[in-house]
Design an enzyme around this catalytic site. Structure first.
Site, PDB file in Angstrom:
ATOM      1  N   ASN A 192      11.262 -27.949  58.769  1.00 16.19           N
ATOM      2  CA  ASN A 192      10.199 -27.557  59.705  1.00 16.19           C
ATOM      3  C   ASN A 192       9.470 -28.803  60.212  1.00 16.19           C
ATOM      4  OD1 ASN A 192      10.959 -24.960  59.118  1.00 16.19           O
ATOM      5  ND2 ASN A 192       9.119 -24.404  57.989  1.00 16.19           N
ATOM      6  N   ARG A 193       9.236 -29.744  59.295  1.00 15.79           N
ATOM      7  CA  ARG A 193       8.574 -30.991  59.683  1.00 15.79           C
ATOM      8  C   ARG A 193       9.428 -31.796  60.668  1.00 15.79           C
ATOM      9  NH1 ARG A 193       5.049 -33.779  57.097  1.00 15.79           N
ATOM     10  NH2 ARG A 193       6.155 -35.610  56.286  1.00 15.79           N
ATOM     11  N   TYR A 208       3.525 -29.337  40.479  1.00 11.75           N
ATOM     12  CA  TYR A 208       3.729 -27.973  40.991  1.00 11.75           C
ATOM     13  C   TYR A 208       5.004 -27.382  40.375  1.00 11.75           C
ATOM     14  CZ  TYR A 208       6.435 -24.847  43.851  1.00 11.75           C
ATOM     15  OH  TYR A 208       7.286 -23.841  44.229  1.00 11.75           O
ATOM     16  N   HIS A 209       6.109 -28.132  40.467  1.00  8.88           N
ATOM     17  CA  HIS A 209       7.369 -27.595  39.945  1.00  8.88           C
ATOM     18  C   HIS A 209       7.263 -27.340  38.440  1.00  8.88           C
ATOM     19  CE1 HIS A 209       8.945 -29.379  43.776  1.00  8.88           C
ATOM     20  NE2 HIS A 209       9.771 -28.375  43.726  1.00  8.88           N
ATOM     21  N   ARG A 232      -4.125 -20.728  51.023  1.00  9.82           N
ATOM     22  CA  ARG A 232      -3.419 -21.678  51.889  1.00  9.82           C
ATOM     23  C   ARG A 232      -4.272 -22.063  53.103  1.00  9.82           C
ATOM     24  NH1 ARG A 232       2.028 -22.302  52.261  1.00  9.82           N
ATOM     25  NH2 ARG A 232       2.755 -23.193  54.172  1.00  9.82           N
ATOM     26  N   ARG A 239       7.339 -40.288  46.685  1.00  9.35           N
ATOM     27  CA  ARG A 239       7.603 -39.469  45.494  1.00  9.35           C
ATOM     28  C   ARG A 239       8.458 -40.237  44.494  1.00  9.35           C
ATOM     29  NH1 ARG A 239       8.866 -33.419  47.839  1.00  9.35           N
ATOM     30  NH2 ARG A 239       7.318 -33.497  49.495  1.00  9.35           N
ATOM     31  N   ASP A 289      -4.204 -11.297  48.895  1.00 11.15           N
ATOM     32  CA  ASP A 289      -4.267 -12.752  49.101  1.00 11.15           C
ATOM     33  C   ASP A 289      -5.729 -13.193  49.071  1.00 11.15           C
ATOM     34  OD1 ASP A 289      -1.848 -14.695  50.438  1.00 11.15           O
ATOM     35  OD2 ASP A 289      -3.888 -15.517  50.412  1.00 11.15           O
ATOM     36  N   SER A 348       7.672 -32.687  39.910  1.00 12.41           N
ATOM     37  CA  SER A 348       6.282 -32.674  40.379  1.00 12.41           C
ATOM     38  C   SER A 348       5.499 -31.761  39.450  1.00 12.41           C
ATOM     39  CB  SER A 348       6.150 -32.176  41.824  1.00 12.41           C
ATOM     40  OG  SER A 348       6.027 -30.764  41.866  1.00 12.41           O
ATOM     41  N   TYR A 402      12.334 -39.996  53.453  1.00 14.37           N
ATOM     42  CA  TYR A 402      11.753 -40.724  52.318  1.00 14.37           C
ATOM     43  C   TYR A 402      12.850 -41.514  51.604  1.00 14.37           C
ATOM     44  CZ  TYR A 402       7.626 -37.624  52.776  1.00 14.37           C
ATOM     45  OH  TYR A 402       6.526 -36.934  53.228  1.00 14.37           O
ATOM     46  N   THR A 431      11.750 -21.889  41.542  1.00 17.75           N
ATOM     47  CA  THR A 431      12.179 -22.938  42.459  1.00 17.75           C
ATOM     48  C   THR A 431      13.326 -23.739  41.849  1.00 17.75           C
ATOM     49  OG1 THR A 431      11.522 -25.039  43.429  1.00 17.75           O
ATOM     50  CG2 THR A 431      10.151 -24.264  41.657  1.00 17.75           C
ATOM     51  N   VAL A 478      12.633 -23.720  52.173  1.00 13.82           N
ATOM     52  CA  VAL A 478      12.919 -22.715  53.203  1.00 13.82           C
ATOM     53  C   VAL A 478      12.600 -23.319  54.569  1.00 13.82           C
ATOM     54  CG1 VAL A 478      12.319 -20.387  54.019  1.00 13.82           C
ATOM     55  CG2 VAL A 478      12.245 -20.911  51.568  1.00 13.82           C
ATOM     56  N   THR A 501      10.593 -38.686  59.268  1.00 15.31           N
ATOM     57  CA  THR A 501      10.109 -39.333  58.048  1.00 15.31           C
ATOM     58  C   THR A 501      11.085 -39.111  56.890  1.00 15.31           C
ATOM     59  OG1 THR A 501       8.842 -37.334  57.597  1.00 15.31           O
ATOM     60  CG2 THR A 501       7.658 -39.135  58.661  1.00 15.31           C
TER      61      THR A 501
HETATM   62  N1  USQ Z   1      11.363 -35.252  52.227  1.00 22.73           N
HETATM   63  C1  USQ Z   1      11.573 -36.315  53.087  1.00 22.73           C
HETATM   64  N2  USQ Z   1      10.753 -36.436  54.157  1.00 22.73           N
HETATM   65  C2  USQ Z   1       9.741 -35.546  54.411  1.00 22.73           C
HETATM   66  C3  USQ Z   1       9.548 -34.464  53.548  1.00 22.73           C
HETATM   67  C4  USQ Z   1      10.370 -34.348  52.450  1.00 22.73           C
HETATM   68  O1  USQ Z   1      12.489 -37.110  52.901  1.00 22.73           O
HETATM   69  O2  USQ Z   1       9.045 -35.731  55.413  1.00 22.73           O
HETATM   70  C5  USQ Z   1      12.258 -35.067  51.069  1.00 22.73           C
HETATM   71  C6  USQ Z   1      11.513 -34.979  49.753  1.00 22.73           C
HETATM   72  O3  USQ Z   1      11.301 -36.249  49.223  1.00 22.73           O
HETATM   73  C7  USQ Z   1      12.450 -34.097  48.933  1.00 22.73           C
HETATM   74  C8  USQ Z   1      13.083 -33.178  49.966  1.00 22.73           C
HETATM   75  O4  USQ Z   1      12.893 -33.807  51.221  1.00 22.73           O
HETATM   76  O5  USQ Z   1      13.467 -34.876  48.358  1.00 22.73           O
HETATM   77  C9  USQ Z   1      12.480 -31.785  50.023  1.00 22.73           C
HETATM   78  O6  USQ Z   1      11.089 -31.894  50.205  1.00 22.73           O
HETATM   79  P1  USQ Z   1      10.170 -30.689  50.710  1.00 22.73           P
HETATM   80  O7  USQ Z   1       8.803 -31.235  50.922  1.00 22.73           O
HETATM   81  O8  USQ Z   1      10.828 -29.968  51.825  1.00 22.73           O
HETATM   82  O9  USQ Z   1      10.267 -29.693  49.470  1.00 22.73           O
HETATM   83  P2  USQ Z   1       9.606 -29.713  48.022  1.00 22.73           P
HETATM   84  O10 USQ Z   1       8.462 -30.632  47.879  1.00 22.73           O
HETATM   85  O11 USQ Z   1      10.714 -29.895  47.046  1.00 22.73           O
HETATM   86  O12 USQ Z   1       9.022 -28.252  47.914  1.00 22.73           O
HETATM   87  C10 USQ Z   1       9.472 -27.169  48.758  1.00 22.73           C
HETATM   88  C11 USQ Z   1       8.399 -26.080  48.754  1.00 22.73           C
HETATM   89  C12 USQ Z   1       8.262 -25.529  47.341  1.00 22.73           C
HETATM   90  C13 USQ Z   1       9.611 -25.063  46.836  1.00 22.73           C
HETATM   91  C14 USQ Z   1      10.612 -26.192  46.898  1.00 22.73           C
HETATM   92  C15 USQ Z   1      12.017 -25.802  46.533  1.00 22.73           C
HETATM   93  O13 USQ Z   1       7.164 -26.608  49.209  1.00 22.73           O
HETATM   94  O14 USQ Z   1       7.329 -24.458  47.349  1.00 22.73           O
HETATM   95  O15 USQ Z   1       9.506 -24.615  45.505  1.00 22.73           O
HETATM   96  O16 USQ Z   1      10.689 -26.665  48.270  1.00 22.73           O
HETATM   97  S1  USQ Z   1      12.891 -27.110  45.739  1.00 22.73           S
HETATM   98  O17 USQ Z   1      12.781 -28.316  46.527  1.00 22.73           O
HETATM   99  O18 USQ Z   1      14.290 -26.726  45.596  1.00 22.73           O
HETATM  100  O19 USQ Z   1      12.284 -27.296  44.445  1.00 22.73           O
END
Ligand code: USQ
Length: 396
Positions: free
Chosen positions: A255-256, A196-197, A37, A341, A33, A194, A270, A159, A226, A268
C-alpha cells in the site's frame, strides 16, 4: 436461523470490510471498536489517504444502501465488563436499528489489537500500550467465552511474523518433535522480530491455554502483510472504503509503495530488500475468515492456518510497482535506505500454506490488473498525500 458474528476491532483496515462482507451474506453482525487506530493516527500526526466516516456513520450508510443492520458498540475491550456485556445480554449499542440483544455469537472474529510493529517500538510507552491492549483484550475474550458461551468459535488473527525467518521450513502452526527416542506435537517455534509480533505469540499462548483447560474452539490465522483497498461491498459507495494508511507506522508495504509511486517519492526499500514475506489481498482475508467460520474448529482444538497466498521479497514488490507505475507514465525509482528494523535481509523462507485452500479459499494473486486498480484509486486522492509522514525512521 441467521448466524451471529461478533467482530472485535470493527473499525479497522480489516474489521470494517469484514463486517460488510458478513452482513452482505445475511449474517447478524455486531462490531465493537474504541477508535484506537484513528486516535493513534491523530496523536502521531500520520495522514490517511482519504477521510473515512465514523463507524456509526458507516453502519448508517450501509443500512441506507442495503437495508442490513450492523450493530455498533464504541468502547474499550480491555475493560472486562464491556467484553462480558457483549455475552451476558447487558450491552447497550451505540447504534442499532433494533436495540434488542442479538444473543451470544456463534463466532467471534478478534481483530482488536494494536497491529503495527513500528508503533510498538516508538518507545517504552507505546510498547506498554501494545502489550496491555493486545493481551488484555485476548484474555477478556477468553474468559467471557468460557463463562457465557463456551461453544462460540474464536477466530483470532495471528501473524506470520510470530515464526520469524527460521532456517527451516515453516509448518502450519504445529511441529512434531522427536527427542531422545520419544515424539510429541508442539506449537511451531516462535521468534518474533518486533514487540507487536511478540504480543501475538503471547496471545496465541493464552488461547492455547484456554483450549487445553476449557475445551474452547479457536482458529488462529497466521496472516502475512495485507494489501488492497476495494472489496465487493465497498464498491457500493466510496464512503464505505476501508481506512487506508500509507505512513511508516500503520501502512503496510505494498500500500505504501503504490502511494509513493503516485506522488513521485522513491520507493522506501529497507536495507538490501531481500526480506521475504507471505502476502495476501484484502479480499482473501475476507474469504479466509469466512471459510474458517463455516468449518469451525472443534471443542478443544487450536487450529492454525498460515494465511498467505504467495511470497515476495521487498525487491520483488518494488519491481512490480516500478513496472506498473512506469507503464502509467510515473517515473518510479527505488531508494535502498538504511534498514530501521532489526531483521534478516537475506534469508531462507519456505512456509507451508495449503490449509485455507483445502477448506475452500480461492486466492486472488498479485497481478498487473490488481496493481492497476490500486493505482487508479490512489490517484484519486493524490492531493491528500503528505510526504512528510512516509518515512520518519522509527528504529528498533
Ligand atoms: N518494508 C520496507 N519498506 C517499507 C515498509 C516495509 O522494506 O517502506 C519491509 C519491512 O522491513 C518488512 C516488510 O517490508 O521486512 C514488511 O513490512 P510491513 O510494514 O508491510 O509489515 P509488518 O511490519 O511485518 O507488519 C504487517 C502488519 C501486521 C501483520 C504483519 C504480517 O502491520 O499487522 O501482522 O504485516 S507479517 O509481516 O507476516 O508478520
Amino acid at each position: 436461523m441467521k448466524k451471529h458474528i461478533l467482530i472485535l476491532g470493527g473499525d479497522g483496515y480489516l474489521g470494517w470490510p469484514t463486517a460488510m462482507y458478513f452482513s452482505n451474506r445475511d449474517y447478524k453482525v455486531t462490531v465493537v471498536d474504541n477508535y484506537f487506530r484513528r486516535n493513534a493516527c491523530t496523536e502521531l500526526d500520520v495522514g490517511m489517504l482519504y477521510p473515512v466516516p465514523t463507524l456509526i456513520q458507516r453502519a448508517k450508510i450501509w443500512y441506507d444502501l442495503t437495508g442490513k443492520e450492523i450493530k455498533v458498540v464504541i468502547g474499550d475491550l480491555t475493560d472486562p465488563e464491556l467484553m462480558r456485556a457483549l455475552f451476558d445480554g447487558t450491552i447497550v449499542y451505540n447504534w442499532a436499528v433494533n436495540p434488542e440483544f442479538t444473543g451470544v455469537p456463534e463466532t467471534v472474529i478478534h481483530y482488536a489489537e494494536q497491529p503495527s510493529a513500528p508503533y510498538s517500538l516508538i518507545n517504552y510507552k507505546y510498547a506498554n500500550i501494545t502489550i496491555k491492549n493486545n493481551l488484555l483484550v485476548t484474555n477478556n475474550l477468553m474468559f467471557a467465552v468460557r463463562d457465557y458461551s463456551s461453544d462460540t468459535h474464536i477466530i483470532k488473527l495471528g501473524t506470520m511474523g510470530e515464526y520469524g525467518t527460521p532456517n527451516i521450513d515453516i509448518e502450519e502452526g504445529w511441529i512434531e518433535i522427536e527427542h531422545k527416542g520419544r515424539k510429541d506435537r508442539f506449537l511451531f517455534p516462535r521468534q518474533a522480530s518486533s514487540l507487536y509480533h511478540t504480543t501475538k505469540i503471547m496471545d496465541t499462548d493464552l488461547l492455547w491455554f484456554g483450549v487445553r483447560m476449557w475445551n474452547l474452539r479457536v482458529t488462529d490465522l497466521m496472516q502475512g502483510p495485507v494489501y488492497g483497498i476495494e472489496t465487493e461491498e465497498s464498491k457500493l459507495d466510496p464512503r464505505l472504503r476501508t481506512l487506508f494508511n500509507y505512513d511508516e507506522i500503520f501502512g503496510t508495504i505494498l500500500n505504501r509503495f503504490i502511494v509513493q509511486a503516485v506522488v513521485d517519492y522513491p520507493l522506501t526499500v529497507y536495507g538490501k530488500g531481500g526480506q521475504t514475506r507471505g502476502y495476501l489481498n484484502i479480499n482473501d482475508t475476507l474469504q479466509c475468515v469466512h471459510m474458517s467460520e463455516i468449518t469451525p474448529a472443534q471443542p478443544g482444538e487450536l487450529r492454525i492456518f498460515n494465511q498467505i497466498m504467495e511470497t515476495f521479497s521487498v525487491n520483488e514488490l518494488a519491481e512490480k510497482v516500478c513496472n506498473v507505475g512506469r507503464s502509467l507514465g510515473y517515473n518510479v525509482r527505488v531508494n535502498h535506505i538504511d534498514n530501521p528494523r532489526k531483521e534478516a535481509e537475506d534469508h531462507y523462507y519456505n512456509p507451508t500454506y495449503q490449509g485455507l485452500i483445502e477448506i475452500g479459499v480461492k486466492p486472488h494473486y498479485l497481478t498487473k490488473k490488481v496493481l492497476l486498480e490500486m493505482f487508479q484509486i490512489v490517484e484519486q486522492y493524490k492531493e491528500n498525500v503528505r510526504t512528510d509522514v512516509i518515512f520518519r525512521g522509527i528504529k528498533w
